[in-house]
Design an enzyme around this catalytic site. Sequence first.
Site, PDB file in Angstrom:
ATOM      1  N   ASP A 151       1.091   3.609 -74.482  1.00  0.00           N
ATOM      2  CA  ASP A 151       0.377   3.690 -75.762  1.00  0.00           C
ATOM      3  C   ASP A 151       0.535   5.051 -76.416  1.00  0.00           C
ATOM      4  O   ASP A 151       0.979   5.999 -75.805  1.00  0.00           O
ATOM      5  CB  ASP A 151      -1.124   3.534 -75.504  1.00  0.00           C
ATOM      6  CG  ASP A 151      -1.493   2.107 -75.207  1.00  0.00           C
ATOM      7  OD1 ASP A 151      -0.647   1.233 -75.389  1.00  0.00           O
ATOM      8  OD2 ASP A 151      -2.642   1.893 -74.797  1.00  0.00           O
TER       9      ASP A 151
ATOM     10  N   LYS B  49      -0.088   1.588 -81.001  1.00  0.00           N
ATOM     11  CA  LYS B  49      -1.534   1.467 -81.115  1.00  0.00           C
ATOM     12  C   LYS B  49      -2.085   2.641 -81.891  1.00  0.00           C
ATOM     13  O   LYS B  49      -2.785   3.478 -81.359  1.00  0.00           O
ATOM     14  CB  LYS B  49      -2.209   1.411 -79.739  1.00  0.00           C
ATOM     15  CG  LYS B  49      -2.114   0.087 -79.061  1.00  0.00           C
ATOM     16  CD  LYS B  49      -3.466  -0.548 -78.995  1.00  0.00           C
ATOM     17  CE  LYS B  49      -3.364  -1.923 -78.407  1.00  0.00           C
ATOM     18  NZ  LYS B  49      -4.051  -2.067 -77.176  1.00  0.00           N
TER      19      LYS B  49
ATOM     20  N   MET C 264     -13.133   5.970 -80.899  1.00  0.00           N
ATOM     21  CA  MET C 264     -12.469   5.544 -82.148  1.00  0.00           C
ATOM     22  C   MET C 264     -13.410   5.675 -83.360  1.00  0.00           C
ATOM     23  O   MET C 264     -13.382   4.830 -84.250  1.00  0.00           O
ATOM     24  CB  MET C 264     -11.994   4.079 -82.043  1.00  0.00           C
ATOM     25  CG  MET C 264     -11.014   3.848 -80.933  1.00  0.00           C
ATOM     26  SD  MET C 264     -10.713   2.097 -80.634  1.00  0.00           S
ATOM     27  CE  MET C 264     -12.035   1.655 -79.539  1.00  0.00           C
TER      28      MET C 264
END
Length: 459
Positions: A249, A271, A384
């Site tokens: 990732d 991602k 996030m």
Amino acid sequence: MKSLPIFIKLTNRPVLVVGGGDVALRKIDMLLKANAKITVISSKLCKKLHQYHGQKKINVKLKAFDKNDLTQMTLVVAATNSKKVNSLVSKTAKDLNIPVNVVDEPSLCTFTMGSIIDRSPLLIAISSEGNAPVLAKFVREKIETLIPHSFAKLALVMGSMREVIKKRHHTIQSRRIFWEGFIDHPLVRQFLNQTKKLSGQQLITLAKKSKIQKNHGEVFLVGGGPGNPDLLTFRALHLMQRADVCLYDKLISKDVLNLVRRDAELIYVGKERDRHTMPQEKINHLLVKLAKKGMRVLRLKGGDPFIFGRGGEEIEMLMDHKIPFQVVPGISAANGVASYAGIPLTHRDYAQSCTFVTGHMKNEYLTLDWESLAKPSQTIVVYMGLLALPTISSELIAHGAKKNLPIAVVEQGTTSDQKVVTGTLFNIIRKVEVKKLKTPSLIIIGNVVKLRKKLNWFN
Ligand code: SAH
């Protein structure tokens, strides 16, 4: 890399050592181990070298060095206490293209021997290319403790079995898989860890009986931690070294990626927020496809695969296709980043619980249980959440959290690029804007953030 490490066979090859003191002795001992045919040139010899001469281990010429001494030599080592003589030996050897080592004078050398870990026939040599011999020695001491002497015996056994195994397994690939399986055998592991004694003969029998495990392919779902390679687990590193192919990732740092087996194929599956380089569905299918080809597939994810990592979905698919897999937990951003920011996630006086939430917005909307998140005496960690920071702070305040509740935003935590911004729910947005924080950033909210003032240890 300014020098290429090579291992040179010296059995019965003529080697010249200029100098007869203790420094020369150390080099001579090493050369004797390699069975070199040694000639020593020196006007004087130390006691030990006298003994060696008497025992016919070395030839000696009691004289000064001259050019002709170098004829036919494979290597030359200068270990005198005269700079002039050492320089002359070096220059003459260089003119004749004979590799030369001058002790403690990297600029006069065309080869160095490095710091050696001898588990013959297994040899490890460490070099700092003349920059820091003490550091090389330090590294050697570390490795010494990791490689017990059992490795020497195993290397001998494997050497003696090479031809037999070659006849049984015809390709390099199949032999590699055979030997990897053999080293992985529980008994061999115990032998290497010195928790089980096995004779050479027992090891040979074990190798003879070992069969190549039919390779159906498998997937290693591995947590790569928050970025700092020191935070990988042993298991992660072990499987990273065994992979044929690695899907990784965006969160995987370069330093971590560098530890994947060198000849494994690397596939970046991205991602980034709103820009999945490869959609999750496609990643799931690729894992299945590669494993069905018989490959060992490393699915390397940032942090822990089961914390906002979609690891569950990936292995669900593997289960549906009956593909063997294993999961290796990683240090998640919450605990890794909090530790490196000097913020304990719980504390007797400030927080009795800690909640991990995602700040990933759907259609610019963030649906969280704001009422319970706004309650006191807890820590909230938002993954996030950088983009949603304004929503997060205004919703918490709207649901009863104090405006001056401490909050920290940490970019690239645990790495040398770590940036930490602290403030309150009220003023954090402006502070984060000023510092131009980017992803990956983790948000920690609660009174525990105050502790950073005292506990900040990592800069
Ligand atoms: N599975 C991962 C999380 C993936 S979600 C884990 O367990 O850590 C991705 C989010 O993790 C990022 O947006 C960021 O909020 C956080 N993150 C991961 N590594 C981080 C780091 N080194 N510093 C700060 N935040 C990080």
